[in-house]
Design an enzyme around this catalytic site. Sequence first.
Site, PDB file in Angstrom:
ATOM      1  N   ALA A 191       0.637  -0.895  -0.044  1.00 18.67           N
ATOM      2  CA  ALA A 191       0.058   0.356  -0.197  1.00 18.67           C
ATOM      3  C   ALA A 191       1.289   1.410  -0.340  1.00 18.67           C
ATOM      4  O   ALA A 191       0.759   2.199  -1.036  1.00 18.67           O
ATOM      5  CB  ALA A 191      -0.617   0.037   0.956  1.00 18.67           C
ATOM      6  N   GLN A 249       4.472 -13.245  -2.286  1.00 23.17           N
ATOM      7  CA  GLN A 249       5.129 -12.491  -1.586  1.00 23.17           C
ATOM      8  C   GLN A 249       6.114 -12.583  -0.377  1.00 23.17           C
ATOM      9  O   GLN A 249       7.399 -11.819  -0.324  1.00 23.17           O
ATOM     10  CB  GLN A 249       4.631 -10.696  -1.860  1.00 23.17           C
ATOM     11  CG  GLN A 249       4.098 -10.729  -2.638  1.00 23.17           C
ATOM     12  CD  GLN A 249       2.352 -10.581  -2.439  1.00 23.17           C
ATOM     13  OE1 GLN A 249       2.048 -11.992  -2.742  1.00 23.17           O
ATOM     14  NE2 GLN A 249       1.385 -10.213  -3.164  1.00 23.17           N
ATOM     15  N   ASP A 292      -4.596  -2.823   3.897  1.00 22.89           N
ATOM     16  CA  ASP A 292      -4.397  -2.122   2.464  1.00 22.89           C
ATOM     17  C   ASP A 292      -4.781  -0.671   2.978  1.00 22.89           C
ATOM     18  O   ASP A 292      -5.542   0.277   2.458  1.00 22.89           O
ATOM     19  CB  ASP A 292      -4.537  -2.515   1.048  1.00 22.89           C
ATOM     20  CG  ASP A 292      -3.710  -3.497   1.614  1.00 22.89           C
ATOM     21  OD1 ASP A 292      -2.892  -5.111   1.757  1.00 22.89           O
ATOM     22  OD2 ASP A 292      -3.232  -3.421  -0.397  1.00 22.89           O
TER      23      ASP A 292
END
Lengths: 344, 344
Positions: free
Chosen positions: B46, B193, B234
């Site tokens: 983010a 990730q 986020d």
Amino acid sequence: MRTVFWENNELKMIDQRILPARFEVISYRAHKDVAFAITDMVVRGAPAIGAAAAFGLALAGYESDSTSTDGLLADLQTAAAVLKSARPTAVNLAWAVDRLMNVAKSITGSTADLRVAVLNEAQKLADEDVEINKRMAEHGAALINDGDTIIHHCNTGALATVDWGTALGVIRTAHEQGKRIHVLVDETRPRLQGARLTAWELEQYGIPYEIISDNMSGYFLKAGQAQKVFFGADRVAANGDVANKIGTYMLALAAFDNGIPAYSVVPTSTIDLSLAHGGLIPIEERNTDEVLGIQFHGEPIAPKNARARNPAFDVTPNRLLSGIVTENGVVYPPFDVNFAKVIR
Amino acid sequence: MRTVFWENNELKMIDQRILPARFEVISYRAHKDVAFAITDMVVRGAPAIGAAAAFGLALAGYESDSTSTDGLLADLQTAAAVLKSARPTAVNLAWAVDRLMNVAKSITGSTADLRVAVLNEAQKLADEDVEINKRMAEHGAALINDGDTIIHHCNTGALATVDWGTALGVIRTAHEQGKRIHVLVDETRPRLQGARLTAWELEQYGIPYEIISDNMSGYFLKAGQAQKVFFGADRVAANGDVANKIGTYMLALAAFDNGIPAYSVVPTSTIDLSLAHGGLIPIEERNTDEVLGIQFHGEPIAPKNARARNPAFDVTPNRLLSGIVTENGVVYPPFDVNFAKVIR
């Protein structure tokens, strides 16, 4: 074709390591090779490895050149230990081998009689597995409504058994009954039995499905996009705690948090009344190559010297389960009391 | 080196799609390419996509050949819409673009002044991100004890921000304070990730770690092998519900079920007081190639025509969070009341 079967004096098994890319059947003539096939997961799924070990013991009878029944029994005992040590968590492995050894010890005839008796018992066990699965499937299918979307973990189909399946057998029977079903298939990291094997089976049965990452099931349960959760088990303790493929605990927890029923589907041979609770079930930790060895865009998914952990199973506490489906009916909580209704 | 930075009149970003196999920096001169880089996840996290969009808007100023400030503002407005639509869930994207547009609208000088003002504000936003992360890290590190094993989801490190990181920044600061820490790194399917980026960062910081499949975290939490859970966010709703990378909900649920504290680490710019609860946060569904496109032993993981689902985020209800760490301090429940202490 069955997943595990005897043909021309050999044990034959579908190689589940390479599906869905290739379909191959491997033949075995030596019990040590069968033990390795179980460890290496050529065959997996609690009922299937039980049947594989049973036929493995039959092979051990024919491998032995002993001319006395005592000598042959000793060779079988040695082979039994090798087969039982192939994997620790699924109780069906020990259950099948012990059942065959009890038959072997009861034989009073020749060594030839003994060899045949062990093979016959293995064949009987395999045939029974199919019959038991179909009874389980009937009981479980009654829990599924027309239009249900079902989240399914790992592979519990024909490939996890001799044929038909446990949890996936339930889904298959409900589908054959004409119920419209959609399956959200947990890919089931690290070995991806859901994406590789369950999706492959569902394609063949014509049952609509979509593959999801294991960590997505909570999203769909919370969004009201799934109505049931079904999985198998590798060992069930006397209080109804369920050891099953890693990830089952988190899936059952997410189902419980959203009021969605979760069911474990098992033959009664998977229920181990000798263990009071799930904390006593041995949990296998496997090679970390299974976690690190996948590729993303053709590249390794982790730095070169990365380390990992790889527990292959977890324990779902009985409080998270709505029911345990067996060949003798659905068991509801309290499981410790109600198991008596299905275990005879 | 920063993850997102301005150099020689270009935006430069580390290509996070190909790490850890290759380290490459890509240069951008056009805002549409920046928008695509955000969508395609060259840059993710983010705070990092907020900074990327800010520099993207600065590029749009230089791309415009308008000679009037009104014309230039109109071009910026068009570019702002393109950048904001690159991804829906992280609020930082809109927050950063809106902040720059407010500055742009307040400029009374020439078009050259306006272009410079937008670039300067983007640079200021990026610099602030690093400073904010370090403050967040100090507050969060106080929650970590010497000897803790921490489960971490997705990537929230230097790569997810301009530099230092949110949740991983906390872990990094605790490590620099001399606390002995072990990190269990959720691989974070589907795009991995954790395995690819977080493990790569931890290698560089010299922090011990092991990679696990996402579905294993419940096992380690239940076994008492982890003492804390940290992740980013986020978007955080006004009641403290947290939208974060898919799988966070199931991880937080498993932590809660075992009495292990779980913390979300976010800059206050990620808190969206305009949304009363998490159910109002838009959840992106991405291309299913991300789920189906990994390889197992070099082979596809699913049958040829398999379908999949791919929600990229989920919402963790506030009841599962022990605290939300911001640059202005740790917020404890009830979040809706206590956010006032950190949002000025």
